[in-house]
Design a protein around this motif. Sequence first.
Motif, PDB file in Angstrom:
ATOM      1  N   SER A 295       0.828  -1.202   0.000  1.00 18.18           N
ATOM      2  CA  SER A 295       0.000   0.000   0.000  1.00 18.18           C
ATOM      3  C   SER A 295       0.867   1.258   0.000  1.00 18.18           C
ATOM      4  CB  SER A 295      -0.906   0.029   1.230  1.00 18.18           C
ATOM      5  OG  SER A 295      -1.727  -1.105   1.227  1.00 18.18           O
ATOM      6  N   GLY A 296       0.262   2.310  -0.497  1.00 10.56           N
ATOM      7  CA  GLY A 296       0.909   3.616  -0.426  1.00 10.56           C
ATOM      8  C   GLY A 296       1.998   3.785  -1.460  1.00 10.56           C
TER       9      GLY A 296
ATOM     10  N   LYS B 119       3.444   1.638  -4.767  1.00 12.84           N
ATOM     11  CA  LYS B 119       4.098   0.326  -4.690  1.00 12.84           C
ATOM     12  C   LYS B 119       3.314  -0.713  -5.469  1.00 12.84           C
ATOM     13  CE  LYS B 119       5.888   1.079  -0.053  1.00 12.84           C
ATOM     14  NZ  LYS B 119       5.494   0.896   1.344  1.00 12.84           N
ATOM     15  N   TYR B 120       1.988  -0.618  -5.405  1.00 12.57           N
ATOM     16  CA  TYR B 120       1.198  -1.673  -6.021  1.00 12.57           C
ATOM     17  C   TYR B 120       1.424  -1.746  -7.522  1.00 12.57           C
ATOM     18  CZ  TYR B 120      -2.327  -5.140  -6.681  1.00 12.57           C
ATOM     19  OH  TYR B 120      -2.944  -6.313  -6.993  1.00 12.57           O
ATOM     20  N   ARG B 121       1.652  -0.600  -8.134  1.00 17.33           N
ATOM     21  CA  ARG B 121       1.856  -0.599  -9.582  1.00 17.33           C
ATOM     22  C   ARG B 121       3.184  -1.255  -9.952  1.00 17.33           C
ATOM     23  NH1 ARG B 121      -1.270   2.976 -13.032  1.00 17.33           N
ATOM     24  NH2 ARG B 121      -3.050   3.539 -11.787  1.00 17.33           N
ATOM     25  N   ILE B 122       4.160  -1.117  -9.066  1.00 12.72           N
ATOM     26  CA  ILE B 122       5.429  -1.797  -9.316  1.00 12.72           C
ATOM     27  C   ILE B 122       5.220  -3.305  -9.222  1.00 12.72           C
ATOM     28  CG2 ILE B 122       7.771  -2.138  -8.408  1.00 12.72           C
ATOM     29  CD1 ILE B 122       7.604   0.867  -7.610  1.00 12.72           C
ATOM     30  N   PHE B 123       4.444  -3.698  -8.196  1.00  8.92           N
ATOM     31  CA  PHE B 123       4.097  -5.108  -8.053  1.00  8.92           C
ATOM     32  C   PHE B 123       3.405  -5.626  -9.318  1.00  8.92           C
ATOM     33  CE2 PHE B 123       0.590  -8.032  -6.995  1.00  8.92           C
ATOM     34  CZ  PHE B 123       1.329  -9.145  -6.617  1.00  8.92           C
ATOM     35  N   LEU B 124       2.523  -4.807  -9.865  1.00  7.07           N
ATOM     36  CA  LEU B 124       1.768  -5.184 -11.062  1.00  7.07           C
ATOM     37  C   LEU B 124       2.710  -5.443 -12.235  1.00  7.07           C
ATOM     38  CD1 LEU B 124      -1.264  -5.334 -11.793  1.00  7.07           C
ATOM     39  CD2 LEU B 124      -1.104  -2.975 -12.531  1.00  7.07           C
TER      40      LEU B 124
END
Lengths: 411, 284
Positions: B126-127, B138-143
Motif C-alpha cells: 500500500s501507499g 508500490k502496487y503498480r510496481i508489483f503489477l
Amino acid sequence: MRVVRSVLLATALIGMLVSARVGAAAETVKVGLPVPLTGFVAESARDMVDGFKLYLSESGNKLGGMNVDLKVEDTEANPQNALTKMRKLVENDKVNLVVGYLLAFEGYAVRDYVHNNMVPLFLPVVAADDLTQRKRSPYIVRMIWTSSQPNHPFGKYAYEKLGYRRIATVAQDYAFGWENVGGFQKTFEEAGGQIVEKIWVPLDAADYSAFVTRIPRNVDAVYALLVGSHIPGVLRTYRDYGLKDKIPLIAGNITTDEDVLRSMGDEALGVVTSHTYAASLTRPQNVAFVNAFKNAFKRDPSYYAEAMYTAAMWLDRGIAKAGGASDALKLIDAVKSTDLQDAPRGPLKLDAYNNPIETVYIRRVVKKPDGKGMENQVIDKIDNVSQFWTYSPEEFLKQPVYSRDFPPLKK
Amino acid sequence: MTIWVTHVLNGLSFGALLFLLSSGFTLAFGLMKIINIAHGSFYMLGAYVSVSIMLATGNFAVAIGAGAFTVLIFAIVLEEVLLRRYHLRDLPQILLTMGVAFIVSRVCLIIWGGDPLVMRTPSWLSGPLIFGDFVFPKYRIFLIVAAAVVGLLLWLVLERSRIGAYVRACVDDEEMAAAMKINTRALFTGMFGFSGLLAGLGGAIGAPYIGAYPGLDFNILPLALVVVIVGGLGSLAGAAVGSVFVGIIDSLGKALFPELSYFTIFVPMIVILAIRPTGLLGRE
C-alpha cells in the motif's frame, strides 16, 4: 483480413441489448420510474427505487389518496435507452407521470419528447442545469438542484472560509462535471481565487494515473467531481501517488455520497464537499427517514434515496391538491404551490423556473462515532440557495451554460 | 524529468494489466479461433471473487488465487457444455459468448450489487514508494513485476514444455496434430480454461486498482481487443508488445494531448491497422 473484420464486428455488436416488458392496467395513478439499474451508476439507481418504495410502503401504496401502479424501467445508463423507455412508458403503459432518471444526458435525451408530448416529468436527481434554465419546459419539474447550484456557495466558501487561493480541478468529462466545475469556478474566481488547471476524466477511463500525475503540485487544494465507480478509483489513486497528505481534497456533492462511502477506506477521510443532504443530518424528519430506510434495507440511505423519498412526498401532496394526476399542468401547478417544510433534507420550495430553493450543507468525511464506516459530518450550512445564487435570473441566463471551456481559465 | 518517468511507468503498469487481460484472449484465439466476447466477463468475475475473498480472509495470495481459480473452472465448464458444439464457427461463437457475457453481468449485479468495490491491499503493497521527488505507488510496481513473471512463465510453457509443443502443433495444423495422437479435445478445453485463468488473474491483480463494478466487463473488453489487434491476433509476443505499446502511448498521449484522451487508446490501433493489417507480430 476476415478475422480482424469479425473482431471489429463483434466490438460493434457490444452494447446492443433490447428488453421489453408488458405492464398491467388498473384505475389508479400510473407512475413511470425509469432509472439506470445497470451500468456504472447501478447502485445509486437502486437507492432511488428503494427511496421511492419506502415512501409508498409508509403511505400504503398511495399518492394523493390514489393507488399507485408503479412501473420501474432500466435505462442502462444510455441516453438512447432513456428515450426508448420514456416512449414505452408513455405510449404503451399510458402512465400519468414520470418520475426518475439519474444522469444529466438522460434528462437532456428525453427533454424534447416530454415537452412535445406534454408528459409531466419530475426529476428528483437529474441535475443538468439547462433543463430548468435555457431549455426549461412547463412540463419538467426538478426536485433536486442544478449541478452548479450547490457549487455557487461552495466556491465562495472555499475562498473565504477555507482560505484557498489556487485550485486545480479533476472532474468527469460530461455535462454534469462541466456544470459542477463551472459553478464552483465562477464564484471562487469572483471572490478572488484562481482555477489554475481543469483536468477532465472521460467516463470510460479505466486507469486514472495519467490524470492524477497531471495535477499541478503548487496549488492550495484540488477540487474533484466524480461519479460512480470512478470515485473510489480516483480517490485511491490520489492517495497512492502521495497527494492526499500534501494537498487538501475538496469535492462536489456526490463524490462522497453515502452509497460510495460504504465501499471506501481512509482515502475518503477529510474530504470537504457541499451538498443539499447528509445522512447524518439531525432534523427529526431525517432521523425518522434514516431509521426507516436502515430498517427496510440494512444500509445508510444516500441522497438518491432521500431525493426519491422527498419526490414521492411532494407528489403525494401535489396529487392530493390537484385532485388527481390526469391533467399535466394542473398537477405541476399544484406541486409548484406546495412548499415542503418537512422533507428529510430541509425546507424546499420551487422557484418560477421549476427548480427548488433549498439549504446547502458543507460537509466533511469523518469516521462514524461507533467506528464502523464513515459519514458526512455537517460543518456549515447556507439557507435558501436558488439555482441563480445571488444573481438575477435574467442576468444569469445571459451567460452560456457552463461547459468544458466556460468559464475559461484565466491566463 | 521525473514527471515523464512517472508517465512512462504509469503506462507500463497499465500495459502490465493489459497483458494479463489480453494474453488469455489471444491464446484462446490462436489455438481455437475463438473470439471470446465473454473475456471481459472472465476478468470481472475474477475481480469480484477476489475482492470478496480478500474481505472474508484478509489473505492477499488466497484472494488472488481464488479469483483466478474460479474463472478457470467457469471457463472449462463453458467450453465443455457450450462452446465445443460450435468449433471453428466464428459467428455462433461470438453470439454465444456475448450471451454468456450478458448473463454473467446480470448474475454479478444480483450477487454483488451495484457498489463499486475496490480490493484492499496488504500493507506492504500500500501507499507510495518515495525517492526524493519521485513518487510511485508500490502496487503498480508489483503489477509490472507480476505481469513480467506471468509472461515469462507463459513463454517457458509454450516454448519449452511438452504441452507447449502440443499447443504449437495444434495451432499449425489441427488435423495433423490429431493424427499424431494428440488429444486435441482435451487440449482445447484445457487451453480455454487456462485463458480464463489468465483473465481471472488479471481481474484479481487489477482489483486493488481498477476494482470491480457493474459494466467493468464491457469497459475492459475493448482494451483486450485493441491490444490483440495492435499486437497481432493469436500471438503471445504480440500481446506483450501490444500491451506495453498501447499502455505507454495511452499514458503519454493523455499527458501531452489531454484534449484527445478519448482516442489515445484507439489511435495506435488505427495507425497499425493501416500500415500492418495483421498487427505488429501477427502472421498472414
